[in-house]
Design a protein around this motif. Sequence first.
Motif, PDB file in Angstrom:
ATOM      1  N   PHE A 108       9.454  -8.170   0.861  1.00  0.00           N
ATOM      2  CA  PHE A 108      10.751  -7.640   1.266  1.00  0.00           C
ATOM      3  C   PHE A 108      11.296  -8.326   2.512  1.00  0.00           C
ATOM      4  O   PHE A 108      12.473  -8.715   2.561  1.00  0.00           O
ATOM      5  CB  PHE A 108      10.657  -6.127   1.496  1.00  0.00           C
TER       6      PHE A 108
ATOM      7  N   ASP B 239       9.514  -3.936  -3.612  1.00  0.00           N
ATOM      8  CA  ASP B 239       9.150  -4.051  -2.201  1.00  0.00           C
ATOM      9  C   ASP B 239       8.399  -5.336  -1.878  1.00  0.00           C
ATOM     10  O   ASP B 239       8.138  -5.625  -0.713  1.00  0.00           O
ATOM     11  CB  ASP B 239       8.287  -2.854  -1.788  1.00  0.00           C
TER      12      ASP B 239
ATOM     13  N   ARG C  17      14.716  -1.037   1.508  1.00  0.00           N
ATOM     14  CA  ARG C  17      13.453  -1.383   0.855  1.00  0.00           C
ATOM     15  C   ARG C  17      13.124  -0.350  -0.216  1.00  0.00           C
ATOM     16  O   ARG C  17      13.133   0.849   0.041  1.00  0.00           O
ATOM     17  CB  ARG C  17      12.334  -1.427   1.907  1.00  0.00           C
TER      18      ARG C  17
END
Length: 566
Positions: A113, A110, A69
């Motif tokens: 995600f 992100d 991430r």
Amino acid sequence: MTTRRDLLQFSAAAAAAFAATGLGTGGLTRAFAQQRVGEADLLAFEPLGNVTLVHVTDIHAQLMPVYFREPTFNLGVGDAKGVPPHVTGKALLETYKIPPGSPLAYALADIDFEALAKSYGRVGGLDRVATVIESIRAARGDRVVLLDGGDTWQNSYTSLATKGQDMVDCMALLKPDAMTAHWEFTLGEERVKEIVEKLGFPFLCQNVRESEFQDEVFKPSTMIERGGVKIAVIGQALPYTPIANPRWMIPNWTFGIREKELQAEVDKVRAAGAGLVVLLSHNGFDVDRKLASRVTGIDVILTAHTHDALPAPVKVGKTLLIASGSHGKFVSRLDLDVRDGTVRDFRYRLIPVLSDVIKPNAAVAATIAKHRAPHEKMLGEVVGKTDTTLYRRGNFNGTLDDVICDALLAERDAEIALSPGFRWGPSLLPGQSITREDVYNATAMTYPAAYRMAMTGTRLKEILEDVADNIFNPDPYLQQGGDMVRVGGLSYTIDIGKPIGSRIGDLTLARTGASLAPDKDYTVAGWASVNEGTEGPAIWDVVFDHLKKKPTVAPTGASTVKILGA
């Protein structure tokens, strides 16, 4: 000072460069937006010119595919405030015209995600990286130069157990033309020298000198001919290695940016006939941005260390800066039209290595399997489960850091936990089992002792101020750290725009809600001390012991740090 006009010009240039790769318009973007993409789509490229630079960096010994991430925040200060790579999430996608929900959006931001990870799967895997490189070589023949930016040999269990040999053996199959280094030095001087002697390709560090007489320890540069062009590659190891890592592991070597010596090396290779000069750097992006404005004659800087991934080059004067991410998640391809010692044109793609899409290279996969075989059963042992996403990447605590801090607080009977601001360590998804390998991937290193000691409130503030200045000093040459030290059992405010000594305030002990008293001692547990002789259990054992008692973790990422001046 970066102005609004500069930002608008950058955005337009980035969008144009992105469109030129085929990622901004046409069938590939449509395939990405519809979550349909194959290996051929990822590798498709309209070739240009006579030289192709291929760059991988900051793999951190991750041989296998992982989840990773990207950060929610990547704060810049001074002239770097609000400009790439200090643009994240939605702003990054908008800057580069990346369709939300696409594989590139998954790889670079992100946002969503967890959902996108379920669609696109893991990233990286050195056998997949090898396939990407093999495809580029097949298309471009003798025009290709493969360069490794360092942080390659350390930070997994097998790299720790083999003293980096697993990575050395696997990377050898990729046939790099040169590499530079940072975490490699945490193997110690003797082991580094032992590997370099047998490496088979140049280990370049123009800024590493022998302490007493300042002799060069490693080759500063190498000359390679590709596509009829003499290409000089100059290596730049992390300048701050003896500060960021234990000096006692490399007692006879000194580091530094060595700007004057770098300029001399550039002038030397130009005089020797280099038509293209490449700096293979582990300085970090902001350091390289400043350096590019001060050292003349460098055509391309392949930057590393700060794990930034950008889908278009950043241009400083005549120098292109390339940022290729980390953990084997990306391979950078830069095609250059070089004539008469000048870069006339370029075309670039940051290739996301989607592990479920790219076929593994058989020879690399076999070597990976050989090194993992003796440890496979142990590494696969389940030691816990997470109900929320575990991640580390970012300026402040990630949820994976929270698990480590909680383990330190509980197992070392401490009031406050300090965990280093390392950028390495893959992510885990909600509901995923935590294996021994997952813990090692976040902690494997050669100085893992978890210490326990008393510190006064004054000393704790000094530590936080010092680390903050390593990150948020407006002069990039004085930014010597990773990300901010992670904390457990403690909350505070930080004003990143203020000078050292004035950034940190409102330090509060979580268990009592009281402000830290300057002269009072507090029990502090931490790990990765750079001091020789630090005693305590290995950090991975601390985490294993904690998970035995609390096998399910669910950190929410609720911040205990209030950020001002961003």
